[in-house]
Design a protein around this motif. Structure first.
Motif, mmCIF file in Angstrom:
data_model
loop_
_atom_site.group_PDB
_atom_site.id
_atom_site.type_symbol
_atom_site.label_atom_id
_atom_site.label_comp_id
_atom_site.label_asym_id
_atom_site.label_seq_id
_atom_site.Cartn_x
_atom_site.Cartn_y
_atom_site.Cartn_z
ATOM 1 N N VAL A 12 30.233 22.775 20.424
ATOM 2 C CA VAL A 12 30.262 22.869 21.883
ATOM 3 C C VAL A 12 30.410 24.323 22.319
ATOM 4 O O VAL A 12 29.723 24.793 23.228
ATOM 5 C CB VAL A 12 31.387 22.002 22.469
ATOM 6 N N ASP A 13 31.293 25.075 21.655
ATOM 7 C CA ASP A 13 31.465 26.486 22.002
ATOM 8 C C ASP A 13 30.183 27.265 21.781
ATOM 9 O O ASP A 13 29.820 28.146 22.579
ATOM 10 C CB ASP A 13 32.591 27.110 21.172
ATOM 11 N N LEU A 16 27.772 26.384 24.529
ATOM 12 C CA LEU A 16 28.203 27.025 25.766
ATOM 13 C C LEU A 16 27.821 28.507 25.758
ATOM 14 O O LEU A 16 27.343 29.039 26.769
ATOM 15 C CB LEU A 16 29.715 26.854 25.936
ATOM 16 N N ALA A 54 29.146 21.050 27.172
ATOM 17 C CA ALA A 54 29.005 22.463 27.540
ATOM 18 C C ALA A 54 28.582 22.595 29.002
ATOM 19 O O ALA A 54 29.098 23.453 29.733
ATOM 20 C CB ALA A 54 27.999 23.146 26.621
ATOM 21 N N ARG A 81 33.741 32.516 30.174
ATOM 22 C CA ARG A 81 34.229 32.268 28.827
ATOM 23 C C ARG A 81 35.641 32.806 28.574
ATOM 24 O O ARG A 81 36.425 32.143 27.882
ATOM 25 C CB ARG A 81 33.227 32.811 27.801
#
Length: 232
Positions: A12-13, A16, A54, A81
């Motif tokens: 997911v990071d 994103l 995300a 972020r």
């Protein structure tokens, strides 16, 4: 700048980061509709749920806007972020301090504005919470109940703030269920919140909501002490 397949690890990071890079780099300007979830998942080599998560994170902080039946659009080129990282690294004490503020106001407003449908749904959510035993399932069920109270408040800003925050609450409640040193409010205190909301008593609902969070927060504060934590 083209999207590229995401390597294994923190999916997911990584998704994103790629979506944000498209926005910050100008490939997706403000007002642009971004590709659909299915297309993004194919380009990035990840699951649709990873893409959806995300997009949800970026929409909660105002970078993207999801328009039902139309698609997802770019709203801002700001980079959230650093904020998202700080939230993800927050301690359990940090989480419960914020939850206390959110839950008290959510319960107060829910007691004024709830409908019969809200009460029926909260009954179901509370029953699911009471029946959950496995730590991860319990954390998810607890988070859904608290979000349900917020949704009954009819305050869109509070609801979106809770939706943004809910994953951290889930993780914290899962950890508490695994750690016997830290107590969690049981069924009776959560039932008191719902009963006060059903009775239409805002102040009783607010007090009951505080009574759910404060004992756990007090133990976390005693374990961590009063000194401020180092910034991550």
């Amino acid at each position: 700048m083209a999207l590229s397949p995401v390597p294994g690890g923190s999916t997911v990071d990584a998704v994103l980061d790629q979506l944000q890079a498209q926005v910050s780099g100008g490939a997706w300007p403000v007002g642009r509709r971004i590709p659909a979830e299915l297309e993004l998942a194919a380009q990035l080599g990840v699951s649709r749920p990873a893409v959806r998560e995300a997009i949800r994170a970026l929409s909660h902080v105002g970078v993207l806007e999801v328009r039902r039946g139309d698609g997802t659009y770019v709203r801002s080129t700001a980079d959230p972020r650093p904020l998202l990282r700080r939230v993800s690294r927050a301690s359990a004490r940090d989480v419960f301090e914020v939850q206390l503020a959110y839950d008290v106001q959510a319960a107060r407003l829910a007691a004024r504005r709830r409908t019969g449908a809200d009460l029926a749904r909260l009954e179901e959510l509370l029953r699911a919470r009471d029946e959950a035993t496995e730590p991860d399932a319990f954390g998810a069920a607890d988070a859904r109940f608290h979000l349900g109270v917020a949704e009954a408040s009819r305050n869109p800003v509070l609801i979106e703030a809770m939706r943004f925050f809910i994953d951290r609450l889930h993780e914290s409640m899962r950890a508490i269920r695994l750690d016997r040193e830290v107590p969690e409010a049981g069924p009776a205190r959560h039932r008191a919140v719902l009963d006060a909301i059903a009775a239409g008593d805002p102040e009783a609902a607010a007090a009951a909501a505080a009574d759910v969070v404060e004992p756990t927060l007090a133990v976390l504060e005693s374990l961590l002490g009063d000194s401020p934590e180092e910034d991550a």
